[in-house]
Motif scaffolding. Sequence first.
Motif, PDB file in Angstrom:
ATOM      1  N   LEU A  52      36.279 -16.968 -15.740  1.00  0.00           N
ATOM      2  CA  LEU A  52      37.038 -15.991 -16.505  1.00  0.00           C
ATOM      3  C   LEU A  52      36.096 -15.373 -17.534  1.00  0.00           C
ATOM      4  N   ASP A  53      35.850 -14.087 -17.419  1.00  0.00           N
ATOM      5  CA  ASP A  53      34.984 -13.380 -18.369  1.00  0.00           C
ATOM      6  C   ASP A  53      35.833 -12.554 -19.317  1.00  0.00           C
ATOM      7  N   LEU A  54      35.761 -12.941 -20.582  1.00  0.00           N
ATOM      8  CA  LEU A  54      36.513 -12.290 -21.646  1.00  0.00           C
ATOM      9  C   LEU A  54      35.656 -12.401 -22.893  1.00  0.00           C
ATOM     10  N   PRO A  55      35.454 -11.317 -23.626  1.00  0.00           N
ATOM     11  CA  PRO A  55      34.632 -11.442 -24.836  1.00  0.00           C
ATOM     12  C   PRO A  55      35.222 -12.487 -25.787  1.00  0.00           C
ATOM     13  N   PRO A  56      34.391 -13.310 -26.418  1.00  0.00           N
ATOM     14  CA  PRO A  56      34.915 -14.317 -27.340  1.00  0.00           C
ATOM     15  C   PRO A  56      35.518 -13.706 -28.605  1.00  0.00           C
ATOM     16  N   LEU A  57      35.102 -12.485 -28.938  1.00  0.00           N
ATOM     17  CA  LEU A  57      35.632 -11.775 -30.095  1.00  0.00           C
ATOM     18  C   LEU A  57      36.077 -10.392 -29.653  1.00  0.00           C
ATOM     19  N   VAL A  58      37.361 -10.089 -29.833  1.00  0.00           N
ATOM     20  CA  VAL A  58      37.926  -8.796 -29.468  1.00  0.00           C
ATOM     21  C   VAL A  58      38.367  -8.114 -30.748  1.00  0.00           C
ATOM     22  N   GLU A  59      37.784  -6.948 -31.031  1.00  0.00           N
ATOM     23  CA  GLU A  59      38.140  -6.243 -32.263  1.00  0.00           C
ATOM     24  C   GLU A  59      39.519  -5.609 -32.192  1.00  0.00           C
ATOM     25  N   ASN A  60      39.913  -5.130 -31.001  1.00  0.00           N
ATOM     26  CA  ASN A  60      41.200  -4.467 -30.853  1.00  0.00           C
ATOM     27  C   ASN A  60      41.948  -5.106 -29.687  1.00  0.00           C
ATOM     28  N   GLY A  61      43.038  -5.783 -29.975  1.00  0.00           N
ATOM     29  CA  GLY A  61      43.807  -6.463 -28.949  1.00  0.00           C
ATOM     30  C   GLY A  61      44.594  -5.551 -28.026  1.00  0.00           C
ATOM     31  N   ASN A  62      44.538  -4.242 -28.238  1.00  0.00           N
ATOM     32  CA  ASN A  62      45.287  -3.328 -27.378  1.00  0.00           C
ATOM     33  C   ASN A  62      44.681  -3.170 -25.991  1.00  0.00           C
ATOM     34  N   ALA A  63      43.395  -3.442 -25.819  1.00  0.00           N
ATOM     35  CA  ALA A  63      42.757  -3.265 -24.512  1.00  0.00           C
ATOM     36  C   ALA A  63      41.548  -4.186 -24.389  1.00  0.00           C
ATOM     37  N   ALA A  64      41.794  -5.464 -24.208  1.00  0.00           N
ATOM     38  CA  ALA A  64      40.708  -6.435 -24.072  1.00  0.00           C
ATOM     39  C   ALA A  64      40.276  -6.509 -22.606  1.00  0.00           C
ATOM     40  N   PRO A  65      38.978  -6.329 -22.320  1.00  0.00           N
ATOM     41  CA  PRO A  65      38.516  -6.397 -20.932  1.00  0.00           C
ATOM     42  C   PRO A  65      38.547  -7.834 -20.418  1.00  0.00           C
ATOM     43  N   LEU A  66      38.982  -7.993 -19.187  1.00  0.00           N
ATOM     44  CA  LEU A  66      39.120  -9.304 -18.576  1.00  0.00           C
ATOM     45  C   LEU A  66      38.659  -9.206 -17.127  1.00  0.00           C
ATOM     46  N   ALA A  67      37.819 -10.139 -16.699  1.00  0.00           N
ATOM     47  CA  ALA A  67      37.376 -10.199 -15.301  1.00  0.00           C
ATOM     48  C   ALA A  67      37.469 -11.642 -14.829  1.00  0.00           C
ATOM     49  N   ILE A  68      37.892 -11.814 -13.587  1.00  0.00           N
ATOM     50  CA  ILE A  68      38.029 -13.140 -12.991  1.00  0.00           C
ATOM     51  C   ILE A  68      37.310 -13.125 -11.657  1.00  0.00           C
TER      52      ILE A  68
END
Length: 150
Positions: A52-68
Motif C-alpha cells: 500500500l503506497d500512501l504518503p506518510p504525511l498528507v497536507e490536504n485530506g481532500n485528495a490523498a493519492p493511494l496505490a495498491i
Amino acid sequence: MLVSLSRREVLLAGSAASFVLAVPALASPEEMNEAIRRFTSGAETKAGRVRLDLPPLVENGNAAPLAILVESPMTEADHVRRIAVFNERNPQPNVITAHLGPRSGRASLSTRIRLANSQRITAVAEMSDGSFWSGTADVIVTLAACIEGA
C-alpha cells in the motif's frame, strides 16, 4: 406556552441544526475491523503480498493519492479476485472494493481518497485460492476532509 422568536434566532437555530445533521460520525478502528471481517467472511487475513503506497504525511485530506499492488502472477490458477481498502477514521470504513480476474494483467489499483483525520489505512486482497492478504499504512493528515474541524 407560546414562545416568540425573532427571525435571526430562527435562522441561527436552523443553521446550527443543519450543521449538526451534516457532520457524520467517524468510524472507529473496531468498525474498520468489523468491515474487514465482513469482507473476508471471518476468514484469517495474513500480512504480506499487499503493498500500500500512501504518503506518510498528507497536507490536504481532500485528495490523498493511494496505490495498491498485490504480488500475484495473475494466471487462471493464481490471481487476485478482489482488493478492498478500509480506513479507521472516516464516516465509512470501506473506501472501495475492486473486482479483478486473471485477464486484468496486473493486480494493482490507484486512486485518490478523502481522509477525515490521521489514521491507519488497510488494503485486503482476496486471492483465487480463497486466502486473504493485507497491507497497512499510517498517514498523518494536516488538513482534514469529510468533516469540518476533524
